[in-house]
Design a protein around this motif. Structure first.
Motif, PDB file in Angstrom:
ATOM      1  N   ALA A 167       0.754  -1.156   0.027  1.00  0.00           N
ATOM      2  CA  ALA A 167       0.102   0.107  -0.053  1.00  0.00           C
ATOM      3  C   ALA A 167       0.695   1.159   0.026  1.00  0.00           C
ATOM      4  CB  ALA A 167      -1.028  -0.040   1.174  1.00  0.00           C
ATOM      5  N   VAL A 205      -8.274   0.837  -0.290  1.00  0.00           N
ATOM      6  CA  VAL A 205      -7.831  -0.301  -0.010  1.00  0.00           C
ATOM      7  C   VAL A 205      -9.055  -1.057   0.693  1.00  0.00           C
ATOM      8  CG1 VAL A 205      -6.990  -1.902   1.834  1.00  0.00           C
ATOM      9  CG2 VAL A 205      -5.464  -0.396   0.643  1.00  0.00           C
ATOM     10  N   LEU A 263       2.074   1.768  -3.634  1.00  0.00           N
ATOM     11  CA  LEU A 263       1.134   2.051  -4.365  1.00  0.00           C
ATOM     12  C   LEU A 263       0.743   3.743  -4.300  1.00  0.00           C
ATOM     13  CD1 LEU A 263      -1.475  -0.678  -4.365  1.00  0.00           C
ATOM     14  CD2 LEU A 263      -0.134  -0.049  -6.072  1.00  0.00           C
ATOM     15  N   PHE A 309      -7.632  -1.816  -6.070  1.00  0.00           N
ATOM     16  CA  PHE A 309      -6.518  -1.927  -5.058  1.00  0.00           C
ATOM     17  C   PHE A 309      -6.281  -3.386  -4.122  1.00  0.00           C
ATOM     18  CE2 PHE A 309      -5.277   2.260  -5.595  1.00  0.00           C
ATOM     19  CZ  PHE A 309      -4.299   2.575  -4.571  1.00  0.00           C
TER      20      PHE A 309
END
Length: 547
Positions: free
Chosen positions: A73, A91, A76, A97
């Motif tokens: 994460a 998320v 990203l 995601f």
């Protein structure tokens, strides 16, 4: 909270992402093909086992949020230039995601608004206690795996450094003293040490700063500065011997800054030290970022940090150069490039033999030193710098032959052995004595520049001088051009970090935080480089299939 490895390293047949029509339509689009590459090739490379030390070993306690999901994460976040809040939102609510992080089969989506911040706190506390940066080791492991997957050899590497500006406010010296002074006063009030604040109440007024620096005449400002210096001396006397205050970080920063910026004259009056009286570059620049240092480079002052990048270079499927950054290092910006090269070489094992070839490192002239060249040779590495710093040495020095320990001259450029010699251990040079007539008639006399005495000629020579002359010859040859082109490629990586990932405006301060953020920005850049390599491979495979 206990550590539980994430078993979702690959998507399984029960993942909802596999059956999502909208997601599959997005993945089929050419401009979003990198999403599939990240999910299938990048995310599984994150090794979360090394983070087990951050959690309890009691299996009965609540399991942690999967570490590889947190690290993925963070990558990203930098890849898409979004915030922590946006990461949490995507998320928990975006199937794209969830596909990228392999959480689409988790109905609870264990990712909250505190997941990232708590994880950073755990990392920072562990590094503070042990000195080990787990995230740095994790990211460099991912970079090395990306390099191998991209088919890039590690035999050719290029190195460069770039300045990273701190986000702190630039303060003049009086402002700096004022801020550390008021920070300490605020800390004393917070701990109910009000007896120490007598006479300093005005500094605790938030409007006093603007009145002192902006809303008064020049003469009045000068008087206020003198009074502030007197008040600083008074507070130092009050705190002398107070053990409780010495435990405050504000007190340490206050004492350090006052010692760096001020002196006391014969009458006991405190005054601001002249800027040209030996002010060091490592002095405190701001209490908001005490790790930052100041450095002048290319005629411009930089306040903050310096990042050193080591990039492995290879050929893409279409024959063009491509690279992956495999090592990075972040330090206060007073650290010199030559020191970064020493650190990089120290990581490598010694060569098994003198003939072992472990590749080539290409850097600019700031990384050059005789010690680094010798250390690289011991590692079986050819260290090539595309420029040299310092004064040139006579070209004839390159043809001198010295013993292995550098204490004896076997022959000069013309092949003559000295009639006498003396080694100086302080300068690590040999004073070679030659026949005067022989030196005068030597074809290298004008290059060699020996010191002519009454009956003899003297020449001082050392292994460093010989090595320097050989490096000069190499830099004057045509061969250096190809290495210059190789090294110039890393400038693109530095430019991408500065322009595309905005490293000069990081929302954090402090060396540890800057290193953390910069690591993920490099990770995002490496992912882009890896996606590009994969695209070129696919294009070449398609052309070969059509032919």
């Amino acid at each position: 909270m206990s550590f539980v490895p994430n078993k979702s390293q690959q998507l399984n047949i029960f993942d909802t992402a596999i059956f999502s029509k909208n997601l599959n339509e997005v993945l089929e689009l050419k401009q979003y093909s990198y999403l599939k590459t990240f999910s299938e090739e990048v995310f599984p490379l994150i090794d979360e086992e090394q983070f087990a030390v951050l959690y309890a070993d009691n299996p009965a306690s609540r399991p942690n949020t999967p570490v590889n999901v947190i690290v993925g994460a963070e990558i990203l976040k930098q890849l898409f230039h979004i915030t922590d809040d946006a990461v949490v939102l995507f998320v928990r609510g975006s199937e794209i995601f969830q596909y990228l992080l392999h959480t689409s089969s988790d109905p609870k989506q264990q990712f909250s608004d505190r997941t990232l911040s708590r994880f950073r706190c755990r990392l920072a506390q562990y590094e503070h206690d042990t000195g080990i940066d787990l995230m740095h080791a994790c990211l460099e492991s991912v970079f090395e795996k990306l390099r191998k997957r991209a088919g890039i050899s590690d035999r050719l590497k290029r190195v460069d450094s770039l300045m990273v500006e701190s986000s702190m406010k630039k303060l003049n010296r009086y402002e700096l003293l004022y801020v550390v002074f008021t920070d300490l006063l605020t800390c004393l009030r917070k701990h109910d040490l009000n007896t120490l604040l007598e006479g300093f109440e005005g500094y605790l007024d938030v409007s006093n700063y603007n009145e002192m620096f902006y809303h008064c005449s020049k003469d009045e400002r000068s008087n206020r500065f003198d009074k502030m210096l007197d008040d600083i001396s008074t507070l130092l006397c009050r705190l002398d011997g107070n053990e409780e205050c010495k435990s405050f970080k504000e007190y340490d920063l206050f004492c350090t800054t006052v010692a760096q910026q001020t002196d006391v004259n014969e009458l006991g009056a405190r005054f601001l030290r002249p800027a040209k009286s030996g002010m060091r570059a490592d002095i405190v620049q701001s209490p908001r970022d005490p790790d930052a240092t100041s450095r002048k480079k290319a005629g411009k002052y930089h306040r903050g940090y310096v990042a050193n990048l080591v990039e492995a270079v290879g050929k893409a499927a279409d024959g063009t150069d491509c690279g992956i950054i495999i090592h990075y290092q972040t330090e206060p910006n007073i650290k010199a490039d030559v020191k970064f090269m020493q650190d990089e070489l120290d990581k490598l094992p010694d060569a098994a033999s003198d003939s072992e070839d472990n590749g080539t490192i290409v850097a600019d002239g700031a990384y050059h030193s005789y010690e680094n060249k010798e250390e690289a040779r011991k590692k079986g590495i050819e260290l090539i710098t595309t420029d040299l710093t310092g004064k040139d040495t006579p070209d004839a020095n390159a043809d001198f032959k010295l013993s292995e320990d550098g204490q004896h001259v076997e022959s000069c450029a013309a092949g003559h052995a000295p009639i006498n010699e003396k080694y100086d251990p302080k300068t690590e040079s040999v004073k070679a004595i030659y026949d005067k007539e022989t030196c005068q008639n030597c074809p290298y006399h004008d290059q060699c520049h020996p010191k002519m005495k009454k009956n003899v000629a003297e020449k001082k020579i050392s292994k460093k001088m010989v090595a320097r002359a050989k490096d000069q010859r190499f830099h004057n040859s045509d061969e250096i051009t190809k290495y210059s082109h190789v090294r110039n490629g890393i400038e693109a990586s530095a430019s991408a970090l500065r322009r595309g990932y905005n490293i000069d405006h990081l929302p954090v301060r402090g060396l540890r935080n800057v290193r953390y953020w910069l690591g993920f920005k490099i990770a995002a850049l490496n992912c882009r480089k890896f996606f590009d390599c994969r695209t070129r491979q696919d294009q070449c495979a398609l052309k070969q299939g059509n032919s």
